[in-house]
Design a protein around this motif. Structure first.
Motif, PDB file in Angstrom:
ATOM      1  N   VAL A 135       0.814  -1.213   0.000  1.00  0.00           N
ATOM      2  CA  VAL A 135       0.000   0.000   0.000  1.00  0.00           C
ATOM      3  C   VAL A 135       0.855   1.274   0.000  1.00  0.00           C
ATOM      4  CG1 VAL A 135      -2.017  -1.067   1.094  1.00  0.00           C
ATOM      5  CG2 VAL A 135      -0.143  -0.224   2.531  1.00  0.00           C
ATOM      6  N   TYR A 136       2.151   1.143   0.280  1.00  0.00           N
ATOM      7  CA  TYR A 136       3.035   2.319   0.272  1.00  0.00           C
ATOM      8  C   TYR A 136       4.024   2.176  -0.879  1.00  0.00           C
ATOM      9  CZ  TYR A 136       6.360   5.894   1.622  1.00  0.00           C
ATOM     10  OH  TYR A 136       7.194   6.999   1.620  1.00  0.00           O
ATOM     11  N   SER A 137       4.231   3.325  -1.572  1.00  0.00           N
ATOM     12  CA  SER A 137       5.167   3.332  -2.700  1.00  0.00           C
ATOM     13  C   SER A 137       6.414   4.112  -2.315  1.00  0.00           C
ATOM     14  CB  SER A 137       4.514   3.977  -3.922  1.00  0.00           C
ATOM     15  OG  SER A 137       5.452   4.140  -4.965  1.00  0.00           O
ATOM     16  N   PRO A 138       7.558   3.442  -2.155  1.00  0.00           N
ATOM     17  CA  PRO A 138       8.792   4.173  -1.826  1.00  0.00           C
ATOM     18  C   PRO A 138       9.225   5.146  -2.934  1.00  0.00           C
ATOM     19  CG  PRO A 138       9.039   1.817  -1.364  1.00  0.00           C
ATOM     20  CD  PRO A 138       7.775   1.980  -2.141  1.00  0.00           C
ATOM     21  N   SER A 139       8.825   4.897  -4.162  1.00  0.00           N
ATOM     22  CA  SER A 139       9.243   5.768  -5.262  1.00  0.00           C
ATOM     23  C   SER A 139       8.477   7.084  -5.289  1.00  0.00           C
ATOM     24  CB  SER A 139       9.067   5.049  -6.607  1.00  0.00           C
ATOM     25  OG  SER A 139       7.696   4.711  -6.799  1.00  0.00           O
ATOM     26  N   THR A 140       7.214   7.085  -4.784  1.00  0.00           N
ATOM     27  CA  THR A 140       6.406   8.312  -4.775  1.00  0.00           C
ATOM     28  C   THR A 140       6.232   8.877  -3.366  1.00  0.00           C
ATOM     29  OG1 THR A 140       4.327   7.078  -4.532  1.00  0.00           O
ATOM     30  CG2 THR A 140       5.135   7.516  -6.785  1.00  0.00           C
ATOM     31  N   GLY A 141       6.427   8.041  -2.361  1.00  0.00           N
ATOM     32  CA  GLY A 141       6.229   8.487  -0.973  1.00  0.00           C
ATOM     33  C   GLY A 141       4.757   8.519  -0.578  1.00  0.00           C
ATOM     34  N   LEU A 142       3.863   7.892  -1.373  1.00  0.00           N
ATOM     35  CA  LEU A 142       2.425   7.963  -1.117  1.00  0.00           C
ATOM     36  C   LEU A 142       1.893   6.636  -0.570  1.00  0.00           C
ATOM     37  CD1 LEU A 142       1.283   9.790  -4.393  1.00  0.00           C
ATOM     38  CD2 LEU A 142       1.877  10.804  -2.185  1.00  0.00           C
ATOM     39  N   PHE A 143       1.022   6.736   0.450  1.00  0.00           N
ATOM     40  CA  PHE A 143       0.218   5.590   0.896  1.00  0.00           C
ATOM     41  C   PHE A 143      -1.133   5.703   0.204  1.00  0.00           C
ATOM     42  CE2 PHE A 143      -3.354   4.285   3.559  1.00  0.00           C
ATOM     43  CZ  PHE A 143      -3.098   2.937   3.732  1.00  0.00           C
ATOM     44  N   THR A 144      -1.612   4.612  -0.419  1.00  0.00           N
ATOM     45  CA  THR A 144      -2.893   4.600  -1.129  1.00  0.00           C
ATOM     46  C   THR A 144      -3.821   3.596  -0.460  1.00  0.00           C
ATOM     47  OG1 THR A 144      -1.759   5.147  -3.206  1.00  0.00           O
ATOM     48  CG2 THR A 144      -4.012   4.292  -3.351  1.00  0.00           C
ATOM     49  N   ALA A 145      -4.987   4.067  -0.001  1.00  0.00           N
ATOM     50  CA  ALA A 145      -5.945   3.190   0.699  1.00  0.00           C
ATOM     51  C   ALA A 145      -6.558   2.198  -0.272  1.00  0.00           C
ATOM     52  CB  ALA A 145      -7.030   4.032   1.358  1.00  0.00           C
ATOM     53  N   PRO A 146      -6.463   0.874   0.009  1.00  0.00           N
ATOM     54  CA  PRO A 146      -7.046  -0.117  -0.908  1.00  0.00           C
ATOM     55  C   PRO A 146      -8.558  -0.274  -0.725  1.00  0.00           C
ATOM     56  CG  PRO A 146      -5.966  -1.226   0.902  1.00  0.00           C
ATOM     57  CD  PRO A 146      -5.698   0.220   1.105  1.00  0.00           C
TER      58      PRO A 146
END
Length: 295
Positions: free
Chosen positions: A197-208
């Protein structure tokens, strides 16, 4: 006339002899052939004087034989009576013994009936206990079924519920910043990232999924006489600002919160222009979050 008198006298003598045998005065053994012959001879001596014919003597002899036979029969009858009395006594003895045995058997039967009644009472009590245990077992089985159903439902819900949790460190390179513009902090040290759920490349957590989420973070700056400021964003909205000033060489800030997110919402940390944070292998700056429950 005289012949008839003699015959009558002989008959009276025979009747008297039979009566004495029946009454117990004289038995068959007491009457002997000699005595009867003597009586006949007495009659004969008298009859000689009256000239009794030979036919009378034959009749008297026949009567004598009949008297002897009657005496023997009486003797045999008495023996048979005695034997019957003995047999009757033996039968009475056996009957008494049988009655005593029957009385003993009746007592034994009564005792056995009493014991049987006790055993039946115990058996009935045991049957009642067994029925109660069966009822309790049925209740327990029903509860167990309900529990198993609930467990299966929880397993299903747990299986359907997405696995969402992450724990991150910023970097091992030391200080990050300051920059001329605001930047999204990209945490490159991934300790856990369940559900990706977290992208190290963008720094964003996205709620599934739509649900309630918990977030926490901690930052530090080791420069002297500085002011540390970090923002937490929900999509494009700043929901938290954390600020700290230190004049003795380092400053740190930490906080946590719960957010209700819709599927696809984003959460991230933003470093304002002119600010800096510090991290190394000791993990001074971190970011954590997980799904509490779906909505």
């Amino acid at each position: 006339m005289r012949r008839a008198a003699a015959f009558l006298a002989l008959l009276l003598c025979l009747y008297w002899t039979g009566a004495q045998g029946e009454s117990g005065g004289l038995t068959g053994n007491d009457i002997t052939q000699t005595e009867i012959q003597s009586e006949i001879l007495g009659v004969k001596s008298t009859s000689d004087q009256t000239n009794i014919s030979p036919d009378i003597w034959a009749e008297l002899k026949e009567l004598r034989d009949m008297a002897i036979q009657h005496s023997v029969e009486l003797t045999n009858s008495k023996s048979k009576m005695e034997k019957l009395e003995q047999e009757n006594t033996a039968i009475q003895t056996r009957l008494t013994a049988s009655e005593w045995k029957n009385a003993v058997l009746e007592n034994v039967v009564k005792e056995l009936q009493g014991e049987n009644a006790v055993l039946e009472a115990r058996m009935n009590a045991s049957e009642n206990e067994v029925e109660e245990l069966k009822r309790q077992n049925a209740d327990m089985m029903a509860r167990l079924k309900i529990s198993e159903t609930e467990v299966e439902e929880l397993k299903r819900q747990n299986a359907d519920q997405p696995k969402v949790a992450f724990s991150l460190g910023l970097t091992d390179k030391g200080q990050v910043g300051p920059f001329n513009t605001d930047i999204t902090l990209k945490f490159s040290k991934v300790f856990t990232n369940f559900g990706q759920v977290y992208s190290p490349s963008t720094g964003l957590f996205t709620a599934p999924v739509r649900g309630a989420y918990y977030f926490s973070f901690n930052t530090i700056d080791i420069r002297s006489d500085i002011s540390l400021l970090v923002y937490l964003y929900h999509n494009d909205k700043r929901v938290l600002a954390i600020h700290n000033y230190s004049s003795n060489g380092s400053a740190s800030v930490s906080n946590s919160l719960v957010l209700q997110l819709e599927k696809g919402d984003e959460v991230y940390l933003l470093l304002p222009a002119g600010e800096a944070v510090y991290d190394d292998p000791a993990h001074h700056t971190s970011f954590n979050g997980f799904l509490l429950f779906p909505l």
